[in-house]
Structures are given as C-alpha cells and as structure tokens.
Design a protein around this motif. Sequence first.
Motif, PDB file in Angstrom:
ATOM      1  N   ALA A  69      -0.654 -17.523  22.007  1.00  6.12           N
ATOM      2  CA  ALA A  69       0.094 -18.653  21.449  1.00  6.12           C
ATOM      3  C   ALA A  69      -0.399 -18.981  20.045  1.00  6.12           C
ATOM      4  O   ALA A  69       0.385 -19.355  19.178  1.00  6.12           O
ATOM      5  CB  ALA A  69      -0.037 -19.858  22.366  1.00  6.12           C
ATOM      6  N   SER A  70      -1.700 -18.844  19.842  1.00  4.61           N
ATOM      7  CA  SER A  70      -2.247 -19.276  18.547  1.00  4.61           C
ATOM      8  C   SER A  70      -1.708 -18.487  17.392  1.00  4.61           C
ATOM      9  O   SER A  70      -1.466 -19.042  16.321  1.00  4.61           O
ATOM     10  CB  SER A  70      -3.769 -19.152  18.532  1.00  4.61           C
ATOM     11  OG  SER A  70      -4.331 -20.084  19.364  1.00  4.61           O
ATOM     12  N   VAL A  71      -1.547 -17.157  17.583  1.00  6.25           N
ATOM     13  CA  VAL A  71      -1.103 -16.366  16.438  1.00  6.25           C
ATOM     14  C   VAL A  71       0.294 -16.813  16.020  1.00  6.25           C
ATOM     15  O   VAL A  71       0.576 -16.962  14.822  1.00  6.25           O
ATOM     16  CB  VAL A  71      -1.183 -14.852  16.748  1.00  6.25           C
ATOM     17  CG1 VAL A  71      -0.321 -14.456  17.912  1.00  6.25           C
ATOM     18  CG2 VAL A  71      -0.808 -14.047  15.537  1.00  6.25           C
ATOM     19  N   PHE A  72       1.143 -17.099  17.020  1.00  5.75           N
ATOM     20  CA  PHE A  72       2.484 -17.588  16.665  1.00  5.75           C
ATOM     21  C   PHE A  72       2.414 -18.978  16.055  1.00  5.75           C
ATOM     22  O   PHE A  72       3.077 -19.270  15.061  1.00  5.75           O
ATOM     23  CB  PHE A  72       3.383 -17.610  17.912  1.00  5.75           C
ATOM     24  CG  PHE A  72       3.905 -16.259  18.293  1.00  5.75           C
ATOM     25  CD1 PHE A  72       3.224 -15.455  19.191  1.00  5.75           C
ATOM     26  CD2 PHE A  72       5.076 -15.771  17.738  1.00  5.75           C
ATOM     27  CE1 PHE A  72       3.693 -14.203  19.532  1.00  5.75           C
ATOM     28  CE2 PHE A  72       5.555 -14.526  18.079  1.00  5.75           C
ATOM     29  CZ  PHE A  72       4.874 -13.735  18.974  1.00  5.75           C
ATOM     30  N   ASN A 294      -0.226  -6.423  20.644  1.00  2.00           N
ATOM     31  CA  ASN A 294      -0.799  -6.731  19.328  1.00  2.00           C
ATOM     32  C   ASN A 294       0.217  -6.477  18.242  1.00  2.00           C
ATOM     33  O   ASN A 294       0.389  -7.256  17.310  1.00  2.00           O
ATOM     34  CB  ASN A 294      -2.024  -5.850  19.075  1.00  2.00           C
ATOM     35  CG  ASN A 294      -3.289  -6.486  19.620  1.00  2.00           C
ATOM     36  OD1 ASN A 294      -3.254  -7.634  20.046  1.00  2.00           O
ATOM     37  ND2 ASN A 294      -4.378  -5.757  19.592  1.00  2.00           N
ATOM     38  N   GLY A 295       0.886  -5.327  18.382  1.00  2.00           N
ATOM     39  CA  GLY A 295       1.868  -4.961  17.370  1.00  2.00           C
ATOM     40  C   GLY A 295       3.008  -5.952  17.308  1.00  2.00           C
ATOM     41  O   GLY A 295       3.459  -6.339  16.222  1.00  2.00           O
ATOM     42  N   ALA A 296       3.462  -6.368  18.488  1.00  2.00           N
ATOM     43  CA  ALA A 296       4.559  -7.336  18.495  1.00  2.00           C
ATOM     44  C   ALA A 296       4.148  -8.612  17.773  1.00  2.00           C
ATOM     45  O   ALA A 296       4.881  -9.142  16.936  1.00  2.00           O
ATOM     46  CB  ALA A 296       4.998  -7.642  19.927  1.00  2.00           C
ATOM     47  N   CYS A 297       2.939  -9.089  18.094  1.00  2.00           N
ATOM     48  CA  CYS A 297       2.491 -10.328  17.443  1.00  2.00           C
ATOM     49  C   CYS A 297       2.282 -10.132  15.965  1.00  2.00           C
ATOM     50  O   CYS A 297       2.685 -10.965  15.145  1.00  2.00           O
ATOM     51  CB  CYS A 297       1.175 -10.806  18.076  1.00  2.00           C
ATOM     52  SG  CYS A 297       1.348 -11.209  19.801  1.00  2.00           S
ATOM     53  N   TYR A 444      -5.567  -9.318  11.793  1.00  2.00           N
ATOM     54  CA  TYR A 444      -6.045  -8.675  13.010  1.00  2.00           C
ATOM     55  C   TYR A 444      -6.940  -9.578  13.835  1.00  2.00           C
ATOM     56  O   TYR A 444      -6.983  -9.480  15.049  1.00  2.00           O
ATOM     57  CB  TYR A 444      -6.761  -7.365  12.667  1.00  2.00           C
ATOM     58  CG  TYR A 444      -5.825  -6.243  12.282  1.00  2.00           C
ATOM     59  CD1 TYR A 444      -6.300  -4.977  12.009  1.00  2.00           C
ATOM     60  CD2 TYR A 444      -4.465  -6.439  12.178  1.00  2.00           C
ATOM     61  CE1 TYR A 444      -5.462  -3.943  11.662  1.00  2.00           C
ATOM     62  CE2 TYR A 444      -3.611  -5.425  11.825  1.00  2.00           C
ATOM     63  CZ  TYR A 444      -4.109  -4.165  11.564  1.00  2.00           C
ATOM     64  OH  TYR A 444      -3.268  -3.154  11.216  1.00  2.00           O
ATOM     65  N   ASP A 445      -7.659 -10.506  13.146  1.00  2.00           N
ATOM     66  CA  ASP A 445      -8.538 -11.402  13.901  1.00  2.00           C
ATOM     67  C   ASP A 445      -7.746 -12.404  14.721  1.00  2.00           C
ATOM     68  O   ASP A 445      -8.282 -12.999  15.644  1.00  2.00           O
ATOM     69  CB  ASP A 445      -9.475 -12.151  12.950  1.00  2.00           C
ATOM     70  CG  ASP A 445     -10.606 -11.254  12.491  1.00  2.00           C
ATOM     71  OD1 ASP A 445     -11.262 -11.613  11.498  1.00  2.00           O
ATOM     72  OD2 ASP A 445     -10.815 -10.212  13.127  1.00  2.00           O
ATOM     73  N   LEU A 446      -6.498 -12.604  14.348  1.00  2.00           N
ATOM     74  CA  LEU A 446      -5.697 -13.589  15.082  1.00  2.00           C
ATOM     75  C   LEU A 446      -5.050 -12.980  16.311  1.00  2.00           C
ATOM     76  O   LEU A 446      -4.583 -13.696  17.181  1.00  2.00           O
ATOM     77  CB  LEU A 446      -4.583 -14.132  14.183  1.00  2.00           C
ATOM     78  CG  LEU A 446      -5.001 -15.081  13.074  1.00  2.00           C
ATOM     79  CD1 LEU A 446      -3.824 -15.304  12.139  1.00  2.00           C
ATOM     80  CD2 LEU A 446      -5.448 -16.406  13.651  1.00  2.00           C
ATOM     81  N   LEU A 447      -5.013 -11.639  16.363  1.00  2.00           N
ATOM     82  CA  LEU A 447      -4.215 -11.018  17.420  1.00  2.00           C
ATOM     83  C   LEU A 447      -4.840 -11.215  18.796  1.00  2.00           C
ATOM     84  O   LEU A 447      -6.068 -11.340  18.906  1.00  2.00           O
ATOM     85  CB  LEU A 447      -4.055  -9.520  17.134  1.00  2.00           C
ATOM     86  CG  LEU A 447      -3.207  -9.236  15.889  1.00  2.00           C
ATOM     87  CD1 LEU A 447      -3.170  -7.761  15.599  1.00  2.00           C
ATOM     88  CD2 LEU A 447      -1.805  -9.795  16.079  1.00  2.00           C
ATOM     89  N   PRO A 448      -4.009 -11.254  19.824  1.00  2.00           N
ATOM     90  CA  PRO A 448      -4.524 -11.604  21.150  1.00  2.00           C
ATOM     91  C   PRO A 448      -5.509 -10.598  21.737  1.00  2.00           C
ATOM     92  O   PRO A 448      -6.485 -10.975  22.353  1.00  2.00           O
ATOM     93  CB  PRO A 448      -3.272 -11.713  22.028  1.00  2.00           C
ATOM     94  CG  PRO A 448      -2.190 -11.089  21.268  1.00  2.00           C
ATOM     95  CD  PRO A 448      -2.534 -11.148  19.843  1.00  2.00           C
ATOM     96  N   HIS A 449      -5.231  -9.310  21.516  1.00  2.41           N
ATOM     97  CA  HIS A 449      -6.143  -8.325  22.124  1.00  2.41           C
ATOM     98  C   HIS A 449      -7.002  -7.685  21.047  1.00  2.41           C
ATOM     99  O   HIS A 449      -6.632  -7.694  19.881  1.00  2.41           O
ATOM    100  CB  HIS A 449      -5.327  -7.235  22.828  1.00  2.41           C
ATOM    101  CG  HIS A 449      -4.421  -7.804  23.872  1.00  2.41           C
ATOM    102  ND1 HIS A 449      -4.887  -8.341  25.038  1.00  2.41           N
ATOM    103  CD2 HIS A 449      -3.070  -7.906  23.910  1.00  2.41           C
ATOM    104  CE1 HIS A 449      -3.863  -8.744  25.759  1.00  2.41           C
ATOM    105  NE2 HIS A 449      -2.756  -8.490  25.096  1.00  2.41           N
TER     106      HIS A 449
END
Lengths: 593, 528
Positions: A69-72, A294-297, A444-449
């Motif tokens: 959720a955070s990245v979005f 990750n890519g989607a986000c 990249y640091d924001l991504l979920p995985h």
Amino acid sequence: MSDLWLHPASALILGALLLPLIPARLKKVWLLAVPIAAFALNTIMPPGVHGQWQFLDWTLTFGRVDRLASVFGHIMSLISIVATLYGLHVKEDAQHIAAWIYAGAALGAVYAGDFLTLFLFWEMMAFSSVFLVWFRRRKESPAAGYRYLLVHMAGGVCLLAGIVLHASTPGSSFAFEAFEVSKMTPASWLVLIGFLVNGAVPPFHAWLPDAYGEGTFNGSIFLCTYTTKTAVYALCRGFAGLDLLVPLGVAMALYGVVYAVLENDSRRLLAYHIISQVGYMVAAVGLGTEMAINGACAHAFANILYKGLLFMGCGAVLHMTGQSKFTELGGLYQKMPWTFLLTLIGGLSISAFPLTAGFVAKSMIVAAGFEAHNLWAAFLLMLASVGTFLHTGLKVPYFIFFGKNHCRPETWERAAEPPWNMMTAMAISAFLCLFVGCYTPYLYDLLPHPVHYHPYTAYHLSETLQMLLFTAVSFFLFLKKLEPEPTISLDLDWPYRKGGRMFLWLAQKPVQFADNCLGEFYRVGGIAGLMGSARLAGWFDGRVIDGVVDGLAEAVRKLGQRLRPVQRGAVQENLTLAFALGAALLIVLWLVW
Amino acid sequence: MPTPFYPSEFPILSALIFSPLAAAVIAVLLRSDRALRWWSFLSTLVIALVSLPLFWQFDARTADFQFREHAAWIPWLKINYTLGVDGISVLLVLLTTLLMPLCVLCSWRYIKARVREFMICLLVMETAMLGVFCALDFILFFVFWEAMLIPMTLLIAVWGGPRKIYAALKFFIYTMAGSVLLLVAIIALYLQVGSFDIRQMMGRPYSENFQCWVFLAFFLSFAIKVPMFPFHTWLPAAHVEAPTAGSVLLAGVLLKMGAYGFLRFCLPITPQATHLFTPWMIALSLIGILYGGLTALAQSDLKKLVAYSSVGHMGFCTLGIFALNKDGLDGAILVMINHGVTTSALFIAVGLLYERLHTRELSQAAGLGKFMPVFITFFGVFCLSSMAFPGTNSFIGEFLVLVGGLAWSPWLALALAPGVVLAAAYMLRLLQKVTWGSTNNPRHNGLQDLELREVAALAPLLVLVFWIGLKPAPIARIMEASVKNLLQQVNGAPAKMVANDPTRDSAGRPNNRASWALAEVLTPNQTP
C-alpha cells in the motif's frame, strides 16, 4: 510515535472542504500546503494497522499500511502536489475540491483494510472524478461525464455484489485480503469485474479514452493517475497470480497500442496508451511472482510520473492553444520549446529509454515474464513497447511540435509557453522521471518485495536501444503513412452507447406513456380529492368550529351590551336593583329550605 | 454518581426560575435598545448554560423528584413553595431554557418598538414557564400557569400582526376559561386530601365518580392548551398574529404544558378515570392528527400551516400518552421534545422570511431556494424533521407512538398511517414550493441570505435535530424511571407491557427487527 494517526486522505479531503473558506490571497498557499501535508502524513505513517472503527457489526480499517500500500500511497500523494501545482492558476474552487476529494478517496482506497472501506472510497472516487470531466464545459462534456459515471456505477455495483456475496460465505469476512485465485467463486469474479472496470481492462475499457480525453486540462492529470492505479493496487492485493490476467494484460497492452496509433486527438491517444500501460501491470499481477508484483508496483509508480508528465505537456498545449488534435497542431516547437523538451522527456520515459523511469520499471515486468518462462507474454509485451515508443515517444512530440504546421492563425497566435506553475510542475515530474531512472534505490526501496533485478546490464541496454532506434528509423521512414487524419476510432463503447440510446427510447416512449396515464389517474382521483378534503377541513375549521367559539364570545358580548343599559350611573337605581335581587334570592332560599 | 456541579443544597431550581425575573428587573433600568437586547440574550444564555448540568446531575435511576426545595408559603392554607423535577419535567425545563436565547436572537431586528417591554415580557414568561414545570404544589403550579398568560397575551397584543387584539383576547379568554375549571378541580382535590402537595394527591383511592369529574375538569384545561380538537382554534389565530418569539414560545413550550398536565396530573391522580376516558382521548387525538394534517394542507399562510401542523403533532403526543404503555409514553415525551425543537425552528425560519418579504403568503415565498441557499438548507432539514423523516429527531418519537398505538389496537395504527402521510404531504408541498417554486418574483432578487445571528439562532436546533435523531438514548435514559413509575401509577400494577401485545414476544421484546433495533438504541446503558 504518538498514538495520533492521521490518514493522509484526511488532509486532502479536509483541505478540499475548507478551501471555499480560505481568503483569496492565501488560496495559492493553501493549494500547495494541503497536498504537501498529505504527502508528509503519508511519509511519516508507520506500517501496521491504524484507524480501526467499530460500526454496528463491522470493524472498518482505514489504515492498513504495508509496503504494497505504501508504494502506491507514496506516489499518489506525491503526484497530488505536482498536479495541484499544475492547476494552481485555476480560479474555480470546485475543480480543486473535486480533484482533492478524488485523490483523497484514492488514498483511502489504497489504505483500506476491509472491503467496506474500500467500497466507500471506490464510490467516492467515481463521484468526485466525474466532475473533473464535467467541468470542461464543452458541448460533449455532460454526455461524456454521464457515461463515465454510469460505467463506474455499474462497476461499483458489481464490486458491491461481489463483496456482499464474499462476506456472506461462511469462513470469510469483509477483510480485504487475497482471494483464492485457484478457486474462483462467483463472488470473486464479481469483485474482479469491479476491479477490472476501474482498471479499464477490455472489454470494460471504453470509458477511459472517452472521459480522459474530455477532462479539463488539469483534471486529466488527476484522472489519469488515480482510478486505474487504484485498480492495479486492488488487483495486486486481491488477485495476484490469477492466470487469466496474463493473457488479458497482454491483450490489453497490444490493444491500447493499436488504438493509440490510430488516434488523432493527442489526449485520447495518451488515454488509450494508459490502457496499454495498465495492461503491463495487469499481466504482471497475473504472473504473480515477487518480481512481477514488484514490477507492477514499480511500473505503476513510474507510469504515474511519466503519464502525468505527458498529460501535462499535452494539457499545456491544450490550455495555451485550445487544441488537442494533431490535425490542428504542428510546428509548435518555435513557440513552446520548453514544453516540447519536457514532453519529450515524458515520451522517452514511457518508452523505457535508458536513464529514465520507464527503463528501470517496465522492464522488470518483462524480466519477470521471462523468469516465469511465460515467453509469449514477455515477447508480446516487448512488442507493445515498440508501439509505445512509436506513438508516444515519437508521434506525439513530432506531430505537435514539429512536422507540418496545421495550426490555424488564431491557434498560432495563442501558442506560447504555459505559466510558471505549469512549467514547474512539468519540470518536477521530468526531474523525477530522470531521478528515478538514474538513482534506482529511490524506487526500489519502496517496493513490497526484495528487489533482485538490475536494469543497467549491458544486455538489457543494448536490447532496449536496438528496439528503440529501429523504431525511430521506421517512424521516419513511414512518416507519410503516420500522418494524422481526423478519424473516429470505433471502439467497444459503440454497443453500449447504441444500447443506451435504445434503452432511453424505451424509457421515453412506452414507459413514460404508462407513467403519464398513472399520473393523470393519481391527479384526478387522488390529489384533487385530497386537496378538496383539505379545503373543506379548512373551511370547517374557520366557519364551523371558530363560528361556535367566536359565536359564543359574540353572544356573551351581545348579552353584556343588552345588560349595559341597566347601569345608568344613578346610584339609587343600582342600589334598588341590588337590594331587589338580594331580597329575591333570600325568598328563594327560604322557600327551598 | 456524577460529580456535583452545583454546590450541595444550592436551590438551583429557584435560581433558574427567578433569574429571568431578576434579569427583567434589571432590564427595567436599561435605556438603549442595544443594551436591552444584549442583556436579554446574555442573561438567557447564562441561564441556559447554568441549567445544562441538570442533565448530567440528574439521577436517572430513580423516579423521585430531584433538586427538591421546600418552604412554607401560606401555612394557614397549607400552601407551600415546593419545587422538584423528575425525568419528564427536567427535559422540558432544559427545552425552555434552550429556546429562550434563540427567541431573543430571532427578535433582534424583528422588534423595533418598545424593546424593553418586549424583553421584560420574554423574561417574565421564562420565569412562569420554568415555574410550571418545576412546581410540586398545586397552587404554586396554578399561579405560574396563570402567570404565563399575561406576558403571552401582551406579546401578541402589542407586537402582533393585523388581528392581534382578536388573537390575544381569544388566546387569553380561551385558556383562562379552561384554567377556571382547573382551579375548581384543584380545590376539590384539596378538600379530599387536605394538602396541595401534588405527590400526596397521587395514588389515592378516590371514588370513580369523583375521579371522572376531576379528570374532565383537568381535561378541559389541558385539552385547550395542547390543543386538542375541537378546542384548537385559538392556536392558528395566536400563532399567525404573534411575533416570532411569541410563536416560538407558544409552540415550543406552552403547548407542552398541556401534555405535561396530562402526564403529571390526569394519569397519576385519576388513573381509573384515565382508563375510562382513554378511548375518547385516543379518538380525539386521532381526529386531531388527521384534521390538523388536512387543514395544514389547505393553508397558504406559512405560519398558519405550521400552526396546524402543531395540532397534528400534539395529536401524536396525546395519542402516545393515552395509549398507556411504555412505548406510547416514551414516544409522547420524545414527540414533545422534538416538536419543541422542530416547530420552534420552523417558526424562526418563517419569521426570518417574514422579515425579508413582509408577507407570509406561500405564493410570495415560492422559489426562494435560488437566492437564499443557506436558509433553504436549514429550512429543508427542519421540514424533513417535521414530517418525521428517519434520521431526524421526530422520527423516533412518532415511531414509538405508532408502536404504542399498535399495542393498544392494530386498527389505530392503520388509522394513523394517513396522518403520517398527510404530514409528509403538506411539509413536502411547503418545502417544494419555497425551494423550487417559480422564480419570477422580482422581490426575490435583492434578498439577503442568513447572517451570523440568524444562523446562530437556527444552528443549535439543527444540531439537536440530528443529535436526538441519531442518538436518542441519553434522553430516553433520563425519562426511563419516571415513565415506568407513571405507568405503575396509572396501571396500578408493576410496569409491564400490555397483555396480548401482538408486537412483542413472550420476553417482552418487540417482534420485528425495526423496533428491536430501535429498542436497542433507546435502551439506556446499564451503568451503575
């Protein structure tokens, strides 16, 4: 960390509601402060579950904060600053209010921990964003907004039906968690359809170019950012790994590209292209691996940046010249060089040029496809990138700013660089595109995985550059063929527009006739009788009841008048009368006893 | 037990009752109109704020009269100065103190001549009204009951409309005629009991014959006040001619006194007669509801329309009282409170219109929504409340009255349905015409929307409309014990639901989910 937790959406929504009360001098400050506050709130939010509220039988979770959720949330709140800055000079408060409520609702949906909260914000998004279409106030705007609203309401109803069905099955609740993608139930299909409508997945996609091409020049920035990306988030959360989404996403990517190439209107082109880009994200969600998600986000993040930038560029052209069709533009480089440069950066970024955001984000999806050994998907997505570069990276900048000058004299007169706030907004977006592309840890640091992907490899660079350069060569070779023509592309909205018209005829002729008959009957039989009784009651009250009361009072008064001559002022007469009466009374009493 | 706000043994009720009188005395000395208005507003506001802790300090667990005061007044006639409030009267006291500052606010520019006398009338009225609700000695009650007639008559006769003398006299004589019989009944009871204390008169085994006569005497006086059909015709005249503040007090408080009289005197003192006359009372209430609705529908004068709607609403109130079950009584008291809030707000709104348009004709006011959006917002909410729209305060009261009436007889609920529909009809007609009627009236162009003072007059009522509508439990909690006690007194048995109640199961819970939900909402929290 204090216990006080403020939803980032609350800054936007509260700011929107208070905006009319801000004095004119401070409006610009407020317009900048509110999205900055929302972004700040979003950044300091600790992960976890916040904002739970007990409502009747249910627990509503307003703040489920995790990496996905955070990245979005991060990019949505960030772009709200840029988009508000872009529209800073718009005087109509209502546009800002609609935009902020829309952005706030999107943030609310992203952080919603349960379906009810999600649905609440989902509908809030639909109802606030429609105003961004209506406010353009062209002849076509009411109809476009109306269609947009109808489609979203239909999607919302599907979503609600799915939610209710899902929650009523034993063993499940309203919590917004991943569905069992291997065992799709009718409930999960309905929820999926609800998400797909918002994500503009064909066959539910026709609303997007329809509405986004019709939005206000600054409203479209908001429009292109929130609805589709919220749908992508919802798909990531709920349906990661659903196999159907891969072919759907790939088809979407190609479909959007094909229609974008055909488009004459620059903003509709970009809108079709959103379908293509979201197709990448949908396919990634379908792949379901960590890198794919990750890519989607990452792609959503980068897409918001460069799609926003592109809409800003074309919006600037629209705002300054009043035109958005290629057949009405051309050769504007002389008048708007900086706009060209920034739009070009957006175009290169979306085409995944090295050093731009698209390069480090989009390619992650393709790499995930290869990694999952889904070769068809990966290659077709690469093909879609070719198309992307063709129309957005090349066609859009070329035919607006170079090429044959189709501008009418008054268009040419009006063309100039847009105001400082629009330029600054575009510059910030362009900077971010480049920054994200160059300094990958930011994204990249924001991504979920955890990210195990390195975009800047020699193979990847050479592959990308090959594709892009050959696309450029073919563009210039086939320039004549790619000349813009004023066309209307027939898309899947034809059936429901025609169907809508038929339905309207049905409502206006037969059903209305029946209703008219019923109304006449009701008027003659019912209302007339009722009002007649009412008037009778009013008459009765005034004449009969009041007649008795007033009549009584009148009678008493008359009696008093009759008796008045008895008192003539002569004391001896009064005394005589009094004594006579007293005597009579005594005699009566003596006789009775 | 909540922490005491008032210093112990402080005679809060006397303070509340006589502070307005003291303020009136000071008002005599003030010169400028501006000072008078501000003094009246501030004093009534302070009194309202001081009365607020009555709500929290009230012990809802007991039906005893609280904040009692006692002093011998005329010992040789056994007349004492006894004050006290129970769950029913404390709510009415709070309603009265709340409405007073709003009355002053809405009269700010309405009253231009003799402002000092006007404010003194208002303040003396407040004393009288509070005294009526707090008195526990019959003669004291009667003194205050009569005392409130004079300022009200003056309000109508001096500051009223074209037919003010007619309306004022009608109001005065009509009400006084009823009060005469009230005095006869009081003396009859005194001769039986040997004391004027109201509590001592309750629960005595009077003969049925005696009870009937006393009940009839009470009935006439209170029925005129409520007003019940056919004793209601003074109301439209008085309301139409009275100034806004007069109408607000008339509708907001004075009408409640009639219903309060039924609750405080008829039911506990003459229970057998109450049971005997219940069918008649219910019939009259029903006629009042339908009749009030029909006549309201026929009106084109805004104030008269709201006046007739009051007849209808108070019909619901008396119906609830004489259904003689818990739901009915709860509903009746809630209707009283809600009617006080809503109809006062409507009268204030109509008064604001009158100040601008100088006419009360509906045709002249049609189409205002375009020019006065803030006003229409308030007006719309109050119209919705008046027709008992769910979510607003009146809905709870009327719904409970309907449930209570259904318990009395299913045919009654059937007969009530048109009454509810009529309320919606005339209110919606009013709202539709005022908001969206034809906008060709040239006089509407220069109209000013509400200013801060006017918004301040309406805002507390708006808040109450939604507050009571969405969370009535605190109010229901306050009156719970008193209502139970009243039921015990009138039914002569432990308060339980009427037997053969078709809407309740054997445990006494309502059968359908709607009233169960409502009962849940109204059930007071079980905190010690």
